[in-house]
Scaffold this motif. Sequence first.
Motif, PDB file in Angstrom:
ATOM      1  N   ASP A  10       0.820  -1.206   0.000  1.00 39.86           N
ATOM      2  CA  ASP A  10       0.000   0.000   0.000  1.00 39.86           C
ATOM      3  C   ASP A  10       0.857   1.260   0.000  1.00 39.86           C
ATOM      4  O   ASP A  10       0.398   2.319  -0.426  1.00 39.86           O
ATOM      5  CB  ASP A  10      -0.922   0.011   1.215  1.00 39.86           C
ATOM      6  N   ALA A  11       2.086   1.143   0.509  1.00 42.09           N
ATOM      7  CA  ALA A  11       2.969   2.307   0.535  1.00 42.09           C
ATOM      8  C   ALA A  11       4.418   1.859   0.703  1.00 42.09           C
ATOM      9  O   ALA A  11       4.702   0.805   1.282  1.00 42.09           O
ATOM     10  CB  ALA A  11       2.606   3.263   1.666  1.00 42.09           C
ATOM     11  N   VAL A  12       5.320   2.690   0.171  1.00 36.68           N
ATOM     12  CA  VAL A  12       6.747   2.593   0.439  1.00 36.68           C
ATOM     13  C   VAL A  12       7.136   3.905   1.115  1.00 36.68           C
ATOM     14  O   VAL A  12       6.907   4.991   0.557  1.00 36.68           O
ATOM     15  CB  VAL A  12       7.563   2.388  -0.847  1.00 36.68           C
ATOM     16  N   LEU A  13       7.706   3.809   2.296  1.00 33.77           N
ATOM     17  CA  LEU A  13       8.083   4.980   3.083  1.00 33.77           C
ATOM     18  C   LEU A  13       9.598   5.095   3.118  1.00 33.77           C
ATOM     19  O   LEU A  13      10.291   4.099   3.354  1.00 33.77           O
ATOM     20  CB  LEU A  13       7.558   4.866   4.516  1.00 33.77           C
TER      21      LEU A  13
ATOM     22  N   LEU B  27      -0.785  10.853   7.835  1.00 36.11           N
ATOM     23  CA  LEU B  27      -1.169  10.411   6.506  1.00 36.11           C
ATOM     24  C   LEU B  27      -2.027   9.149   6.605  1.00 36.11           C
ATOM     25  O   LEU B  27      -1.855   8.339   7.523  1.00 36.11           O
ATOM     26  CB  LEU B  27       0.074  10.121   5.672  1.00 36.11           C
ATOM     27  N   LYS B  28      -2.919   8.997   5.656  1.00 34.58           N
ATOM     28  CA  LYS B  28      -3.747   7.792   5.566  1.00 34.58           C
ATOM     29  C   LYS B  28      -3.111   6.847   4.559  1.00 34.58           C
ATOM     30  O   LYS B  28      -2.866   7.211   3.409  1.00 34.58           O
ATOM     31  CB  LYS B  28      -5.167   8.163   5.122  1.00 34.58           C
ATOM     32  N   VAL B  29      -2.827   5.617   4.986  1.00 33.14           N
ATOM     33  CA  VAL B  29      -2.254   4.599   4.114  1.00 33.14           C
ATOM     34  C   VAL B  29      -3.079   3.332   4.278  1.00 33.14           C
ATOM     35  O   VAL B  29      -3.093   2.720   5.352  1.00 33.14           O
ATOM     36  CB  VAL B  29      -0.785   4.302   4.459  1.00 33.14           C
ATOM     37  N   GLY B  30      -3.773   2.926   3.213  1.00 37.96           N
ATOM     38  CA  GLY B  30      -4.644   1.764   3.331  1.00 37.96           C
ATOM     39  C   GLY B  30      -5.645   1.969   4.444  1.00 37.96           C
ATOM     40  O   GLY B  30      -6.343   2.984   4.493  1.00 37.96           O
ATOM     41  N   ASP B  31      -5.700   1.014   5.364  1.00 34.85           N
ATOM     42  CA  ASP B  31      -6.628   1.093   6.484  1.00 34.85           C
ATOM     43  C   ASP B  31      -5.968   1.594   7.759  1.00 34.85           C
ATOM     44  O   ASP B  31      -6.528   1.444   8.855  1.00 34.85           O
ATOM     45  CB  ASP B  31      -7.234  -0.290   6.761  1.00 34.85           C
ATOM     46  N   THR B  32      -4.777   2.191   7.645  1.00 36.60           N
ATOM     47  CA  THR B  32      -4.083   2.642   8.837  1.00 36.60           C
ATOM     48  C   THR B  32      -3.612   4.080   8.668  1.00 36.60           C
ATOM     49  O   THR B  32      -3.800   4.705   7.626  1.00 36.60           O
ATOM     50  CB  THR B  32      -2.901   1.714   9.176  1.00 36.60           C
ATOM     51  N   THR B  33      -3.011   4.623   9.710  1.00 39.39           N
ATOM     52  CA  THR B  33      -2.468   5.974   9.680  1.00 39.39           C
ATOM     53  C   THR B  33      -0.959   5.915   9.855  1.00 39.39           C
ATOM     54  O   THR B  33      -0.413   4.976  10.442  1.00 39.39           O
ATOM     55  CB  THR B  33      -3.062   6.840  10.799  1.00 39.39           C
ATOM     56  N   VAL B  34      -0.301   6.940   9.327  1.00 41.65           N
ATOM     57  CA  VAL B  34       1.136   7.100   9.511  1.00 41.65           C
ATOM     58  C   VAL B  34       1.380   8.531   9.985  1.00 41.65           C
ATOM     59  O   VAL B  34       1.119   9.487   9.243  1.00 41.65           O
ATOM     60  CB  VAL B  34       1.914   6.842   8.206  1.00 41.65           C
ATOM     61  N   LYS B  35       1.863   8.670  11.209  1.00 33.96           N
ATOM     62  CA  LYS B  35       2.204   9.999  11.718  1.00 33.96           C
ATOM     63  C   LYS B  35       3.671  10.261  11.431  1.00 33.96           C
ATOM     64  O   LYS B  35       4.523   9.412  11.672  1.00 33.96           O
ATOM     65  CB  LYS B  35       1.919  10.107  13.209  1.00 33.96           C
TER      66      LYS B  35
ATOM     67  N   TYR C 100       8.474   7.533  11.284  1.00 32.01           N
ATOM     68  CA  TYR C 100       7.094   7.172  10.971  1.00 32.01           C
ATOM     69  C   TYR C 100       6.501   6.338  12.100  1.00 32.01           C
ATOM     70  O   TYR C 100       7.009   5.261  12.417  1.00 32.01           O
ATOM     71  CB  TYR C 100       7.025   6.389   9.659  1.00 32.01           C
ATOM     72  N   VAL C 101       5.424   6.854  12.700  1.00 34.29           N
ATOM     73  CA  VAL C 101       4.656   6.120  13.706  1.00 34.29           C
ATOM     74  C   VAL C 101       3.443   5.544  12.992  1.00 34.29           C
ATOM     75  O   VAL C 101       2.534   6.276  12.583  1.00 34.29           O
ATOM     76  CB  VAL C 101       4.229   7.026  14.867  1.00 34.29           C
ATOM     77  N   VAL C 102       3.429   4.230  12.827  1.00 32.64           N
ATOM     78  CA  VAL C 102       2.412   3.552  12.025  1.00 32.64           C
ATOM     79  C   VAL C 102       1.312   2.999  12.932  1.00 32.64           C
ATOM     80  O   VAL C 102       1.600   2.400  13.976  1.00 32.64           O
ATOM     81  CB  VAL C 102       3.046   2.410  11.203  1.00 32.64           C
ATOM     82  N   GLY C 103       0.068   3.206  12.519  1.00 29.23           N
ATOM     83  CA  GLY C 103      -1.048   2.590  13.227  1.00 29.23           C
ATOM     84  C   GLY C 103      -1.195   3.024  14.661  1.00 29.23           C
ATOM     85  O   GLY C 103      -1.337   2.180  15.554  1.00 29.23           O
ATOM     86  N   ASP C 104      -1.164   4.342  14.909  1.00 30.55           N
ATOM     87  CA  ASP C 104      -1.360   4.869  16.269  1.00 30.55           C
ATOM     88  C   ASP C 104      -0.384   4.271  17.274  1.00 30.55           C
ATOM     89  O   ASP C 104      -0.735   4.036  18.432  1.00 30.55           O
ATOM     90  CB  ASP C 104      -2.802   4.642  16.747  1.00 30.55           C
TER      91      ASP C 104
END
Length: 207
Positions: free
Chosen positions: A38-41, A89-97, A118-122
Motif C-alpha cells: 500500500d505504501a513505500v516509506l 497520513l492515511k495509508v490503506g486502512d491505517t495511519t502514519v504519523k 514514521y509512527v504507524v497505526g497509532d
Amino acid sequence: MRVVHFGHACVLLDSGTTRILIDPGTFSSGFEDAKDLDAVLITHQHYDHLDTERLPALLRANPRAQLIVDEGSAPSVENPTVAQPGETLKVGDTTVKVVGGRHAMIHEDIPIVPNTGYVVGDGAFYHPGDSLFVPDEDVDVLGLPTGAPWMRLGEAVDFLRAVKPRTAVPIHEKLLSMPENAYRIFEMLKPESTEIKPLTPGEVTAV
C-alpha cells in the motif's frame, strides 16, 4: 502485526489489511519481491535507506503503492508524496504519523539532512530512521537502531528506555560485524516490560 526484516533499516509491516515497506536501501535484500504494497516509506536520502536503482522496479510491481518520502529524498525519486513532520497520513486502512525532521549528527563538518520518523497505526510500529526522536505516542513495537556512525550504543539504550515499547526489533545493524553483542547489551539494560526480539532476515514474524 507481522513484520519482515530485510536487513539493516528495511522492514515490511503487515497489519492484515495494509502492507507498508520502509527504507528499502542498498544494504537490504529481498524487499524486491514484496507484493501488494500500500505504501513505500523513505525516512531520508542516504543510500542505506533509499536504493534509487532498485526502487523503480519495486514501484512498478506495486502500482497502487504510495511513495512517501522526506523532503531531502524527493529530488531523487519520481512522483512522491513529501511527508512533513506533524502530518498524519492515511495509508490503506491505517495511519502514519510523521515525526522528527532531522538526521542525527554524524560530525559537525557533515551537513545534517532531513529525516522523518514514521509512527504507524497509532503506535503499532515506530521507525525512527537515523534519529533518536522520542514520539509523544505510546509505541508497541520499536525499530531500534543498533549501530551507526551517528550513535553510541549507550544512546540507543537511553532511546529504548525513553520509548519503552512492548517489543524492540533491532534494525540498522549492517555496519556491525557482530550485532549480537549489541543485542546482549540491549537485553541487559532494557526496560523490564520490554522484549528484545531480533528477527531472522526475510522471515515473517508476528510481533
